[in-house]
Scaffold this motif. Structure first.
Motif, PDB file in Angstrom:
ATOM      1  N   GLN A 142     -34.624  25.402   1.083  1.00 39.69           N
ATOM      2  CA  GLN A 142     -33.809  24.319   0.530  1.00 39.69           C
ATOM      3  C   GLN A 142     -33.011  24.802  -0.680  1.00 39.69           C
ATOM      4  OE1 GLN A 142     -36.043  20.917  -0.899  1.00 39.69           O
ATOM      5  NE2 GLN A 142     -34.469  19.520  -0.148  1.00 39.69           N
ATOM      6  N   GLN A 143     -33.647  25.609  -1.540  1.00 42.85           N
ATOM      7  CA  GLN A 143     -32.937  26.155  -2.697  1.00 42.85           C
ATOM      8  C   GLN A 143     -31.799  27.073  -2.260  1.00 42.85           C
ATOM      9  OE1 GLN A 143     -36.089  27.979  -4.922  1.00 42.85           O
ATOM     10  NE2 GLN A 143     -36.666  26.082  -5.964  1.00 42.85           N
ATOM     11  N   GLN A 158     -28.937  24.895  -1.062  1.00 40.31           N
ATOM     12  CA  GLN A 158     -28.230  24.287  -2.182  1.00 40.31           C
ATOM     13  C   GLN A 158     -27.326  25.304  -2.876  1.00 40.31           C
ATOM     14  OE1 GLN A 158     -31.394  22.677  -4.569  1.00 40.31           O
ATOM     15  NE2 GLN A 158     -31.444  20.738  -3.466  1.00 40.31           N
ATOM     16  N   LYS A 159     -27.830  26.520  -3.034  1.00 42.09           N
ATOM     17  CA  LYS A 159     -27.046  27.572  -3.667  1.00 42.09           C
ATOM     18  C   LYS A 159     -25.802  27.887  -2.821  1.00 42.09           C
ATOM     19  CE  LYS A 159     -27.564  32.174  -5.654  1.00 42.09           C
ATOM     20  NZ  LYS A 159     -28.479  33.305  -5.870  1.00 42.09           N
ATOM     21  N   GLN A 164     -39.295  24.994   0.480  1.00 45.14           N
ATOM     22  CA  GLN A 164     -38.650  24.879  -0.829  1.00 45.14           C
ATOM     23  C   GLN A 164     -37.660  26.024  -1.047  1.00 45.14           C
ATOM     24  OE1 GLN A 164     -41.811  24.737  -3.707  1.00 45.14           O
ATOM     25  NE2 GLN A 164     -42.254  22.572  -3.342  1.00 45.14           N
TER      26      GLN A 164
END
Length: 171
Positions: free
Chosen positions: A62-63, A66-67, A59
């Motif tokens: 993935q964050q 995305q950032k 997680q």
């Protein structure tokens, strides 16, 4: 001479009896079983914690991706956006099934209509960028792209191919 267990030696010496020996043997077995159960429970708990840690790491990764992707999109827009202030032509486009308008120059309006320029969401407003850049943005996150006209090739058997569409035609 065969080796005798401590239990057998105590029985032979008369320091204990059969009943106490069986009771001690049973208690020893219970202790071994409890140790085995505790080890199994600890191993299961360790595996569950590893799985939870792995999910949490995924997680976080993935964050971070995305950032980074949002930062790339922002940078692409900021480096390639056109200045449209002072335009005298109204350009209409659709955003979330609503008609929106931008004031642009006649040259930008033609390029938007021909698919050379695109409109993207940028900081609660809109920005106009080259369609080549908007294609790169759409590969990362197509929700940023608001309006991009397709460059249409004229149909060979189009009966209206010889007629020119006026540049000032608005819809």
């Amino acid at each position: 001479m065969a080796q005798m267990s401590l239990q057998e030696q105590l029985l032979k010496a008369g320091l204990t009896n059969e009943k106490k020996a069986k009771k001690a043997k049973k208690a020893s077995k219970k202790t071994r079983d409890m140790k085995r159960d505790v080890k199994a429970a600890a191993e299961e708990k360790r595996k569950a914690q590893l799985a939870k840690d792995k999910e949490l790491n995924n997680q976080i990764k993935q964050q971070a991706e995305q950032k980074a992707q949002k930062a790339q999109i922002k940078q692409l827009i900021e480096m390639n956006m056109l200045e449209v202030a002072g335009g005298d032509v109204t350009y209409n486009f659709m955003d979330d099934n609503k008609v929106k308008t931008l004031k642009v120059t006649a040259a930008i309006q033609r390029q938007l209509a021909n698919g050379l320029l695109s409109i993207v969401n940028y900081q609660d407003d809109y920005a106009i960028i080259p369609s080549v850049v908007s294609d790169k943005i759409a590969m990362r996150d197509d929700s940023v792209l608001v309006s991009q006209n397709e460059i249409e090739e004229p149909d060979e058997d189009d009966p209206y191919a010889d007629y020119v569409i006026p540049d000032d035609l608005m819809w």
